[in-house]
Each structure stands twice: as structure tokens, then as C-alpha cells.
Design a protein around this motif. Structure first.
Motif: not given
Lengths: 174, 430
Positions: A91-99, A132-136, A108-113
């Protein structure tokens, strides 16, 4: 022949930022007739609250994304419904991004399994603060009521108020 | 295939913006520098070119390469465009190698540029994110720093890599660049500076990420006959390799590690590979390049590495792909001090762990400090490697600090997307 021919003068000006060198505003915009082609059933399924991956008819590899042909053995895949619950692989939380996405930050982006799938699914996580976000962590798919026919028609929320312990990826060769 | 040599190169100063020069003039400046450094070489000797630039969106011009070709006075000789995301420059270098190795050309110009200042930074990030799957990745919040942040979160989870280790990469590369006048953003930093900088995508701060740049670079490659005739100190390209991976990071499988000659399957029995923490394409590129160059143990047999550190995290990941340390050791490899230049005081304390060979990584300052004008970047690495192997760093940078004593063999590494195209090339002094 008219030796006094003239272009009509207009009120159209140019936005000028600088004169040395000359820097002007140049606008560019385009509307595509974009086809999702063979991946269309994925977006149609989102509208029905279903998350569809692909299962290879040759080697059995299960992809958590649409993929008409298997990346491993090359055989055709068939549509394969994924569970609505999975775990955060990363996961990550993006504080900036594309326009286009700046106004949505932080997000927050996540890759879900998923159990039974060999690959992951990229999505947004809502309902959890960045710290609060955690792997797993167990997460559940939710679907927009009013579809936009975009991959953001599905997003994920935490299953429980408390993060669950990490689990391994499902077994199986990918 | 014939042996191929690099005989000269040139770079423009990389900068946030060069509004006073268009892409043609920037390439021309790098080209003029290269020609001035090798007086025996004339335009008449050049048989053709390959031109690298990543994004037509940034350039606001299709077929921009054709305009560079005519601006340099190389028409009607052959030319074509090479494009492959962030690896565009590395792919261009290898395309020039192919042109000479095949016998098609005696002397081939590899030229690359990017003018990223023509849009604002956030529109630029949007353009770059269009180099991810535009159906499934881009619309979710397309942002490359976000993709790399997810990769390193998993790297940290799997291997215990820390943000301080990542920050040490930023300290190193920005400090190296203090001695490189071509660099866009040299700086003396501390770990605290890096961690206290604005957060871009957790855990990457703005000092963990490279900047957008305007710039150009050229490399001239030649056959053995032409190199001997034109150049008193050419550098031989002894290995080229490249690899690929799935465009969507989510689609990366988990399987067995691609092994380098000095590694065994035993040591990776527990590792599920590549996942999102490792770059299978980089490992493939390295394996192919090492095979061609006859390299058995890269950390011992290379004298320096210029790699694609678009993020501090990707330098750590790439050190593992290249076999400078084992998979999972990248963070500790950095913390040990092994990839730092002995001649520079970084103001850091190292762990002193001695299991890895010392090998300077990104002595130039890398992308983090030099900048990343995409189409020029891989060629910039080639030029810095060329000067290292010629022993001419002091002449070109006006400062001998970055010259690696008796450098005989170097590696350049160019990287696209989330590891979708990666090139590795090996250069050796002769």
C-alpha cells in the motif's frame, strides 16, 4: 487576382508568459472513442457488483485482472469471479499525484491479494487513516452504485476495525 | 557480431527548465561537445543515428527525431526513433550498438533528449503515469511515485529495509553530484533532511524521488577499425542485455529467482520472486550482459555502476537485481557504505558490515541529483561511464573527486515503467 487581399483581423489574443524567450500558452485537448474491447466484461461485471479475473484454460493460473491470454503458457483464459474479500499485499498513501488526481489527495492505493488468485489487483482503499493501513490487513470490495465504467467502480474498505495479522500469498506457481 | 566501441560523448547541463533552447538545440550542444572532444571525427564520418525521447506529450511534436536529424545536418543519412519509457536512453545506446555490431554502420550517433519543463510538474506526472496501463492502473490514481512506494513497502516488509537506508542513497547521490557541474540538484543532505522533506507517497519523500528535467546527451559508437582510426582512447562495449516484465505491477508472478553465475538456488529457497519488490527485467538484463562480457561475480569484477535511481528505493532494489548483493540485502548493502565513494565525506556513519565488495554506485549523482530528462538519461550514464573509463573525469567535470582510480570496467543500467523494460550495458577500458 486581388493584390489588396487581407486576412480578417480578430480579437483572439495569445496568453504570453515571457518574451525572452517567447513563451505562450498552447492548449491541447482530445476526446477518444475508447474501447475496452475484450476487457469489456470486466467493467460490465463491476456494474453488477462482481469482480472478475481470468483463469487460464491451459495451466490454471488465475489472474486478478482481465487478461485474454495467459502470460505463462499462452492459452486462452476464461472469466473467473474473484472473492470480495482479500488482504493488502502492499500500500501507499499518495500526498501528491498526477494533475488529474491532485484534488483527490491524500488517497491510499493498495495491491490486494485474494485466496485462489496468483496475482494482485490495484485499487483504492477508503475508510482507513494512512497510519492504520497494514500489509496483511483484510479488506472487502465495495462497488459504486452509479457506475462510471472505470476501474474505480470498485474500491476496498477494511473488513474489521482492527488490522488482522499478515497471511501468506496463496500457494501455486504464478 | 563485430566489437563496438564508444569514441566520444557529450551532455548538456541538466536543469529544471531550459526555455531558451528547444530540443534540437540542446542535442546540438551535446553533439558539439562530443565532436570538440574528438577532433578527428567529422559529421561525414557518421553513418546515421538513433534518437531517443520518451514522450510526444512533453515534446508537443511528433517525429521530433527527424527535426534533430536535420538540425544536426545529418540528412539524408538513416535515423530512427527509439522509445521505451524510462529506459529510452539505454535502449537507444543498445540500438546504436546493434547498428555497429551488425556491420550496418561504422559510426553511429546515439542522441537523446527530453523537454519536461513545457508542462507543470503535476501534468508531467500525469504524462509519465500514462506509461502505466491506462485501463486499469492510471485511472485508479496513476502516479509513478505511488507505484514505487508500494514496491518498497513490500521490500521493507519482506526484508526489513528501512527508510534511513533509503535516505542514505539520497545523501550519497546528492553529495556525489556536488562534484558534477552537469547535475541539476547537487546538495549536502542528512538522513533527517530526507525524512523531513515533504511526503510524496509513503514512505517516499520528495528527496527520495528524482526531478523532472530538460536536457540532452549523445554517445558516438564505432567499429574497431573506425575507433582505432579516430580515437586514441576508446572504450569497448563488451556486454549488452535487456529484459521485460508485465506492464501491470499487479500481474507480477511469484516464481523462482533468475540466478546469476555467483548465486545458487539454495540461498533463495524462501524467496517468492519477483513479486512487486524485485525487478525481474533488471535481473534478466544483467544476466545477459554479464554472459556476453564474461562476468562471473559482478561486485568483484566491476569498478563502478551507474544505475537508474529514479527513487532511492529503486537503487536498493536494483543493486540486488544486478547481483551487487543478494536479494533482500540491498538496504544493508547501502548502510554498510559499500556503494559510497571513499574520497567523499558524506557525514554518515556506516554499519561496517563487510560481506560485500565495495563498488561505487552512481558516482555521477545518478538520476536523483543529475535529473532525469528521460530520453537523455540512459545516454548521460553512458557518457559518465565513458569518462570514468577514459580517466578523463577531471577534464570534463573540472574536478577529479569523482574519478574512480584505475577504473577498468563499468556498468550502466536504464529502467522503464515499474520495471517493464530494463537495459544493462558493460563498458571496458582498452
Amino acid at each position: 487576382m486581388n493584390k489588396d487581399a487581407k486576412l480578417p483581423e480578430t480579437q483572439e489574443g495569445t496568453v504570453l508568459f515571457n518574451v525572452d524567450p517567447i513563451i505562450i500558452r498552447y492548449h491541447y485537448e482530445i476526446d477518444y472513442l475508447h474501447s475496452y474491447a475484450q476487457d469489456s466484461p470486466f467493467f460490465a461485471a463491476l456494474a453488477k457488483g462482481k469482480l472478475m479475473g481470468s483463469r487460464c484454460t491451459g495451466c490454471g493460473c488465475v489472474y486478478a485482472t482481465p487478461r485474454g491470454h495467459c502470460m505463462e503458457c499462452g492459452a486462452r483464459t476464461e472469466w473467473h469471479q474473484l472473492p470480495h474479500e482479500g488482504r493488502i499485499h502492499t500500500f501507499t498513501t499518495c500526498h501528491f499525484g498526477g494533475e488529474a488526481f491532485l484534488k483527490e489527495t491524500p488517497f491510499t492505493l493498495v495491491l490486494v491479494e485474494f485466496d485462489g488468485a496468483n496475482t494482485l489487483f490495484l485499487s483504492r482503499l477508503v475508510g482507513a487513516e494512512p497510519d492504520e493501513v497494514r500489509i496483511g490487513m483484510a479488506v472487502r470490495a465495495r462497488f459504486r452504485r452509479n457506475c462510471q465504467f472505470r476501474p474505480t467502480d470498485v474500491y476496498f474498505v477494511p473488513v474489521a476495525a482492527l488490522p488482522s495479522p499478515p497471511s501468506p500469498l496463496p500457494e501455486g506457481e504464478g | 557480431m563485430r566489437p563496438v566501441y564508444m569514441i566520444t560523448g557529450g551532455i548538456t547541463k541538466f536543469a529544471k527548465a531550459h526555455p531558451e533552447k528547444d530540443f534540437r538545440l540542446m542535442v546540438r550542444e551535446a553533439f558539439d561537445y562530443a565532436l570538440a572532444d574528438l577532433p578527428g571525427l567529422t559529421r561525414a564520418e557518421i553513418d546515421g543515428s538513433v534518437c531517443s525521447y520518451f514522450s510526444d506529450h512533453f515534446t508537443r511534436q511528433l517525429k521530433a527525431g527527424a527535426m534533430v536529424q536535420d538540425y544536426l545536418g545529418l540528412c539524408p543519412k538513416p535515423s530512427r526513433r527509439i522509445e521505451g519509457g524510462g529506459a529510452t536512453g539505454g535502449l537507444c545506446f543498445q540500438a546504436a550498438w546493434e547498428a555497429v555490431a551488425s556491420g550496418r554502420m561504422e559510426v553511429c550517433l546515439a542522441m537523446g533528449f527530453e523537454t519536461m519543463s513545457r508542462v507543470n510538474t503535476w501534468k508531467g506526472n500525469e504524462f509519465i503515469a500514462l506509461a502505466s496501463d491506462t485501463n486499469f492502473d492510471y485511472p485508479v490514481g496513476g502516479f509513478y511515485a505511488g507505484y514505487y512506494a508500494m514496491m518498497v513497502q513490500r521490500h521493507m516488509h519482506e526484508f526489513g529495509t528501512t527508510t534511513d537506508q533509503m535516505a542514505m542513497v539520497a545523501v550519497k547521490n546528492h553529495a556525489n553530484a556536488l562534484h558534477n557541474p552537469y547535475a541539476q540538484k547537487p546538495a549536502r543532505l542528512t538522513i533527517d533532511d530526507v525524512r523531513a522533506a515533504p511526503m510524496v507517497a509513503t514512505p517516499l519523500t520528495i528527496l527520495d524521488c528524482c526531478q523532472m528535467s530538460d536536457g540532452a546527451a549523445v554517445a558516438l559508437l564505432a567499429s574497431e577499425e573506425a575507433a582505432q582510426r579516430l580515437c586514441s582512447n576508446p572504450v569497448r562495449i563488451t556486454g549488452v542485455g535487456s529484459g521485460t516484465d508485465a506492464m501491470r505491477m499487479a500481474d507480477r508472478p511469484h516464481g523462482d529467482v533468475i540466478l546469476l553465475p555467483h548465486e545458487s538456488a539454495e540461498e533463495y529457497r524462501e524467496l517468492r520472486y519477483p513479486g512487486v519488490h524485485s525487478f525481474r527485467a533488471g535481473r534478466m538484463a544483467a544476466k545477459l550482459a554479464y554472459g556476453m562480457a564474461g562476468i562471473g561475480n559482478p561486485a568483484e569484477e566491476l569498478d563502478f555502476v551507474e544505475l537508474h535511481d529514479a527513487y532511492t528505493s529503486s537503487e536498493i532494489q536494483t543493486c540486488e537485481d544486478l547481483g551487487l548483493c543478494r536479494y533482500g540485502e540491498g538496504g544493508r548493502f547501502v548502510a554498510s557504505g559499500a556503494p559510497f565513494l571513499p574520497a567523499i565525506d558524506y557525514g554518515l556513519g556506516f554499519s561496517g558490515e563487510e560481506r560485500w565488495s565495495r563498488i561505487p554506485v552512481n558516482p555521477s549523482g545518478g538520476l536523483l541529483a543529475c535529473g532525469h530528462p528521460v530520453g537523455a538519461t540512459g545516454l548521460m550514464q553512458a557518457v559518465f561511464a565513458f569518462w570514468q573509463l577514459q580517466g578523463t573525469v577531471a577534464k570534463h567535470l573540472g574536478d577529479a573527486t569523482l574519478q574512480i582510480p584505475d577504473a577498468r570496467r563499468g556498468l550502466i543500467h536504464s529502467h522503464a515503467g515499474t520495471g517493464t523494460y530494463i537495459t544493462v550495458s558493460i563498458l571496458e577500458s582498452v
